[in-house]
Design a protein around this motif. Structure first.
Motif, PDB file in Angstrom:
ATOM      1  N   SER A   1       0.831  -1.209   0.000  1.00 53.77           N
ATOM      2  CA  SER A   1       0.000   0.000   0.000  1.00 53.77           C
ATOM      3  C   SER A   1       0.863   1.255   0.000  1.00 53.77           C
ATOM      4  N   LYS A   2       2.174   1.100   0.249  1.00 53.12           N
ATOM      5  CA  LYS A   2       3.041   2.271   0.268  1.00 53.12           C
ATOM      6  C   LYS A   2       3.713   2.522  -1.073  1.00 53.12           C
ATOM      7  N   CYS A   3       4.297   1.459  -1.640  1.00 53.44           N
ATOM      8  CA  CYS A   3       5.089   1.696  -2.847  1.00 53.44           C
ATOM      9  C   CYS A   3       4.489   1.059  -4.086  1.00 53.44           C
ATOM     10  N   GLY A   4       3.418   0.301  -3.922  1.00 46.22           N
ATOM     11  CA  GLY A   4       2.765  -0.281  -5.090  1.00 46.22           C
ATOM     12  C   GLY A   4       3.418  -1.538  -5.624  1.00 46.22           C
ATOM     13  N   ALA A   5       4.508  -1.994  -4.961  1.00 43.55           N
ATOM     14  CA  ALA A   5       5.135  -3.239  -5.405  1.00 43.55           C
ATOM     15  C   ALA A   5       4.128  -4.375  -5.285  1.00 43.55           C
ATOM     16  N   ASP A   6       4.209  -5.350  -6.171  1.00 44.95           N
ATOM     17  CA  ASP A   6       3.288  -6.470  -6.020  1.00 44.95           C
ATOM     18  C   ASP A   6       4.039  -7.777  -5.976  1.00 44.95           C
ATOM     19  N   ARG A   7       3.338  -8.795  -5.512  1.00 46.22           N
ATOM     20  CA  ARG A   7       3.975 -10.056  -5.216  1.00 46.22           C
ATOM     21  C   ARG A   7       2.909 -11.133  -5.304  1.00 46.22           C
ATOM     22  N   GLU A   8       3.347 -12.288  -5.773  1.00 43.93           N
ATOM     23  CA  GLU A   8       2.406 -13.395  -5.891  1.00 43.93           C
ATOM     24  C   GLU A   8       2.855 -14.479  -4.915  1.00 43.93           C
ATOM     25  N   ILE A   9       1.934 -14.956  -4.109  1.00 40.55           N
ATOM     26  CA  ILE A   9       2.261 -15.990  -3.127  1.00 40.55           C
ATOM     27  C   ILE A   9       1.393 -17.207  -3.387  1.00 40.55           C
ATOM     28  N   ILE A  10       2.073 -18.341  -3.561  1.00 39.27           N
ATOM     29  CA  ILE A  10       1.337 -19.579  -3.808  1.00 39.27           C
ATOM     30  C   ILE A  10       0.762 -20.083  -2.495  1.00 39.27           C
ATOM     31  N   LYS A  11      -0.452 -20.553  -2.560  1.00 39.63           N
ATOM     32  CA  LYS A  11      -1.023 -21.255  -1.416  1.00 39.63           C
ATOM     33  C   LYS A  11      -1.073 -22.723  -1.818  1.00 39.63           C
ATOM     34  N   PRO A  12      -0.170 -23.516  -1.258  1.00 42.57           N
ATOM     35  CA  PRO A  12      -0.073 -24.900  -1.719  1.00 42.57           C
ATOM     36  C   PRO A  12      -1.332 -25.680  -1.343  1.00 42.57           C
ATOM     37  N   PRO A  13      -1.577 -26.804  -2.049  1.00 41.66           N
ATOM     38  CA  PRO A  13      -2.738 -27.628  -1.708  1.00 41.66           C
ATOM     39  C   PRO A  13      -2.727 -27.968  -0.220  1.00 41.66           C
ATOM     40  N   LEU A  14      -3.893 -28.002   0.364  1.00 41.90           N
ATOM     41  CA  LEU A  14      -3.999 -28.141   1.820  1.00 41.90           C
ATOM     42  C   LEU A  14      -4.060 -29.589   2.285  1.00 41.90           C
ATOM     43  N   GLY A  15      -4.390 -30.500   1.354  1.00 41.87           N
ATOM     44  CA  GLY A  15      -4.617 -31.873   1.778  1.00 41.87           C
ATOM     45  C   GLY A  15      -6.024 -31.989   2.344  1.00 41.87           C
ATOM     46  N   HIS A  16      -6.496 -33.219   2.452  1.00 39.06           N
ATOM     47  CA  HIS A  16      -7.843 -33.421   2.981  1.00 39.06           C
ATOM     48  C   HIS A  16      -7.837 -33.273   4.488  1.00 39.06           C
ATOM     49  N   LEU A  17      -9.008 -32.985   5.012  1.00 31.67           N
ATOM     50  CA  LEU A  17      -9.132 -32.722   6.445  1.00 31.67           C
ATOM     51  C   LEU A  17     -10.360 -33.451   6.972  1.00 31.67           C
ATOM     52  N   ASP A  18     -10.159 -34.208   8.025  1.00 31.11           N
ATOM     53  CA  ASP A  18     -11.297 -34.901   8.631  1.00 31.11           C
ATOM     54  C   ASP A  18     -11.302 -34.629  10.130  1.00 31.11           C
ATOM     55  N   GLY A  19     -11.933 -33.521  10.509  1.00 37.79           N
ATOM     56  CA  GLY A  19     -11.950 -33.134  11.915  1.00 37.79           C
ATOM     57  C   GLY A  19     -12.921 -33.965  12.738  1.00 37.79           C
ATOM     58  N   ASP A  20     -13.968 -34.482  12.094  1.00 35.66           N
ATOM     59  CA  ASP A  20     -15.009 -35.163  12.863  1.00 35.66           C
ATOM     60  C   ASP A  20     -14.939 -36.683  12.755  1.00 35.66           C
ATOM     61  N   GLY A  21     -13.894 -37.188  12.099  1.00 37.37           N
ATOM     62  CA  GLY A  21     -13.666 -38.638  12.109  1.00 37.37           C
ATOM     63  C   GLY A  21     -14.683 -39.448  11.335  1.00 37.37           C
ATOM     64  N   ASP A  22     -15.343 -38.809  10.363  1.00 39.10           N
ATOM     65  CA  ASP A  22     -16.364 -39.572   9.621  1.00 39.10           C
ATOM     66  C   ASP A  22     -15.835 -40.107   8.293  1.00 39.10           C
ATOM     67  N   SER A  23     -14.540 -39.940   8.059  1.00 37.60           N
ATOM     68  CA  SER A  23     -13.850 -40.413   6.849  1.00 37.60           C
ATOM     69  C   SER A  23     -14.219 -39.613   5.612  1.00 37.60           C
ATOM     70  N   ILE A  24     -14.992 -38.554   5.798  1.00 36.98           N
ATOM     71  CA  ILE A  24     -15.349 -37.673   4.694  1.00 36.98           C
ATOM     72  C   ILE A  24     -14.583 -36.366   4.898  1.00 36.98           C
ATOM     73  N   CYS A  25     -13.962 -35.848   3.820  1.00 41.00           N
ATOM     74  CA  CYS A  25     -13.190 -34.615   3.952  1.00 41.00           C
ATOM     75  C   CYS A  25     -14.125 -33.452   4.288  1.00 41.00           C
ATOM     76  N   ASP A  26     -13.779 -32.718   5.334  1.00 42.73           N
ATOM     77  CA  ASP A  26     -14.603 -31.590   5.757  1.00 42.73           C
ATOM     78  C   ASP A  26     -14.621 -30.496   4.702  1.00 42.73           C
ATOM     79  N   ARG A  27     -13.570 -30.454   3.872  1.00 36.82           N
ATOM     80  CA  ARG A  27     -13.474 -29.384   2.890  1.00 36.82           C
ATOM     81  C   ARG A  27     -14.148 -29.750   1.580  1.00 36.82           C
ATOM     82  N   CYS A  28     -13.767 -30.893   1.002  1.00 37.44           N
ATOM     83  CA  CYS A  28     -14.256 -31.222  -0.338  1.00 37.44           C
ATOM     84  C   CYS A  28     -15.355 -32.284  -0.310  1.00 37.44           C
ATOM     85  N   GLN A  29     -15.710 -32.771   0.874  1.00 37.16           N
ATOM     86  CA  GLN A  29     -16.812 -33.723   1.033  1.00 37.16           C
ATOM     87  C   GLN A  29     -16.560 -35.069   0.350  1.00 37.16           C
TER      88      GLN A  29
END
Ligand SMILES: [Zn+2]
Length: 595
Positions: free
Chosen positions: A177-205
């Motif tokens: 916001s000061k000098c206008g320089a820009d930058r690209e940051i990769i957000k790598p794949p997160l992997g599946h997530l199963d917080g509730d132990g139902d074997s279904i990914c909480d993110r992608c179902q």
């Protein structure tokens, strides 16, 4: 602007003139805070106003600003004053400041001379005040320096963001916001997530987690918690799971007719189960063998119980076969009994078929040198930079910040020996390197082993060499690798996904050692703190004969060199935290598959 110019400006500061400080006491002017500057009549008022504006540029408390800085009595002093404040102005922002000329009219010509096209300025003679024989010219100046990007302490703001998925990378574009320089940051794949132990990914179902016989999944039916155990890995194209607990017949409105296909139990499994069951994606329709009845759950038959009985534990339950007016049940020992469905205490253990899991494949990513990615580590997001495109067949990433040695430490209220309660210092997970200098058994390795970053590759990181020597203080990356000597100490087996660099690697990647936050300049001052005066390398200090020295190597941020340091805190200060924490943090690294 080049460095020489900037230095010249900085050196031109601090010409103090003798104005009486007694005339500037009092609270800041309310009208100044409101941005109204008209109707000021006395020199004192203008001095106060000048201090208010000055503090916005320099960050000083207005009361701390010497009056002498604001008042000039020659063109030479005027130039020094303007050049000094201009050098402190941040790029890309409009700044206002005052120059008060005593018997001289201030001007901003020096700005044009120093900055040329890189700055715009305005100069307004706002007032003229006589005090005795002296005439004070109140000059209000404005300045905006164009941003060069260099030397800007960037303030990044997200300009576009595409979230990462389980298997797909995301991208975050940020803009300073000061000098206008820009930058690209990769957000790598997160992997599946199963917080509730139902074997279904909480993110992608998707049912993305490996399941085998005896795998247990958690679910609920109409809010009641149940667990299901896999009793057949290959059943009607999916996997067969049986509830470990019984569901009472009340849930179905009673058993109903004894013939399964006519029972209330079957009707519920056909019509209501899907709504009441917590696992929706991944739940497959099931056909009961003999009749071809389709539903979303079923009651086991005697034949199925006989087939799977070895894997079935727990309470007695009703089966789906009937004989005359009774329904077959099986008890805890595996013996069959006939039950009157109108009177039985037994319930139903639903069996369901879940899709066979498919973890999918991670989007291949080609990593370029210098590329940045933002990665969650222990609940915090850290920036990592690709410092080698081909390291053990993957891309090597180094954390762009130092996690200080006091990370995770704190004072906890505990019962003391005398029974009273008091605060006791609890050191962080890597407050010290370890008991000794062998990284394999270090606190740092132990902590990093507990962390998980999706899609990182295990790499060989055994310490085969100890080192002697130090690089010259202040040299930073500009040192000769010959200042350190490697001594073979034997082959050590150690694989890890998260690690810290060795001395060897530090030599290989030395241009990165004092660079942080994705910047191309060396900027150790952005990281250095009381418990991050440097960061550990995983190599021991020592030689082939003697390498259990209690020393391991560090990259010193303050002194700008590599040297061995004691792996334990020195102690003896009497201050618990200081006695149990070294002054060196860690800078984690990992390797990701390279496409
Ligand atoms: Zn997923």
């Amino acid at each position: 602007m080049d460095v020489a110019k900037r230095m010249a400006l900085l050196l031109g500061t601090g010409i103090l003139l003798g104005a009486s400080p007694s005339c500037v006491q009092g609270e800041p002017l309310e009208k100044v805070k409101n941005g109204q500057t008209g109707s000021l009549v006395s020199l004192e008022d203008y001095v106060r106003l000048a201090k208010e504006y000055e503090s916005l540029i320099t960050g000083e408390e207005p009361a701390q600003i010497p009056v002498g800085r604001l008042i000039v009595s020659s063109q030479k002093e005027n130039e020094a004053r303007v050049a000094s404040i201009a050098s402190q102005a941040k790029e890309g922002l409009w700044h206002t400041f005052y120059v008060i000329g005593k018997n001289t009219v201030p001007n901003g010509k020096v700005i044009a001379r120093w900055y040329g096209d890189e700055a715009v300025y305005a100069n307004l003679l706002e007032d003229v005040i006589w005090e005795g024989e002296d005439c004070y010219y109140i000059s209000r100046m404005g300045l905006k320096k164009e941003s060069s990007g260099e030397d800007c302490a960037h303030i990044w703001e997200k300009s576009r963001e595409q979230e990462a998925g389980c298997l797909l990378k995301g991208i975050s574009q940020v803009l300073c916001s000061k000098c206008g320089a820009d930058r690209e940051i990769i957000k790598p794949p997160l992997g599946h997530l199963d917080g509730d132990g139902d074997s279904i990914c909480d993110r992608c179902q998707k049912r993305a987690f490996e399941q085998t016989l005896d795998s247990v999944v958690k679910a609920s039916l109409n809010g009641e918690s149940l667990t299901f155990t896999c009793i057949d890995e290959d059943f009607q194209g999916g996997m067969l799971y049986l509830a470990d607990q019984t569901v009472s017949l009340e849930q179905f409105g009673g058993y109903g007719m004894v013939a399964y296909g006519d029972s209330l139990v079957y009707r519920y499994f056909r019509d209501g189960f899907q709504n009441g069951f917590s696992i929706k994606k991944g739940l497959l329709p099931v056909q009961t063998g003999e009749s071809g009845l389709t539903a979303y759950a079923m009651s086991l038959s005697k034949a199925e119980y006989e087939m799977y009985g070895d894997r079935i534990a727990g309470d007695a339950f009703l089966l789906r076969d009937h004989q005359e007016d009774s329904v077959w049940a099986v008890d805890e020992k595996g013996d069959f009994h006939l039950q009157n469905p109108g009177q039985t205490e037994l319930g139903i253990r639903p069996a369901v078929v879940l899709a066979k899991p498919d973890p999918g494949t991670v989007e291949p990513i080609h990593w370029n040198l210098g590329e940045l990615q933002a990665v969650p580590l222990d609940g915090n997001e850290y920036l990592f930079r690709c410092i080698d495109q081909n390291y053990s067949g993957g891309a090597l990433f180094l954390c762009e910040s130092v996690i200080p040695a006091d990370y995770g430490s704190g004072y906890r209220l505990e019962q003391l020996e005398d029974g009273s309660h008091g605060y006791v210092f609890a050191p962080g997970p890597f407050g010290e390197f370890g008991e000794g200098n062998d990284y394999k058994y270090s606190n740092i390795h132990a902590w990093l082993e507990k962390q998980e970053i999706f899609n990182t590759m295990p790499v060989k990181i055994g310490s085969d060499y100890a080192f002697t020597g130090s690089s010259p203080e202040g040299a930073r990356s500009g040192f000769d690798s010959n200042s350190l000597s490697a001594h073979y100490i034997g082959s050590q087996q150690l694989n890890a996904r998260l690690f810290i660099l060795s001395v060897d690697e530090a030599l290989n990647y030395k241009e990165h050692l004092w660079r942080f936050e994705g910047e191309d300049e060396e900027n150790p001052e952005t990281q250095a703190s009381a418990y991050a005066k440097g960061y550990w390398l995983r190599s021991p200090g020592g030689n082939s004969e003697e390498f259990q020295t209690g020393y391991a190597y560090v990259v010193d941020l303050v002194n700008g060199n590599l040297h061995p340091a004691a792996v334990r805190a020195e102690g003896g200060t009497g201050e618990e935290k200081q006695d149990q924490t070294t002054v060196y943090g860690i800078r984690p690294a990992f390797v990701m598959p390279q496409d």
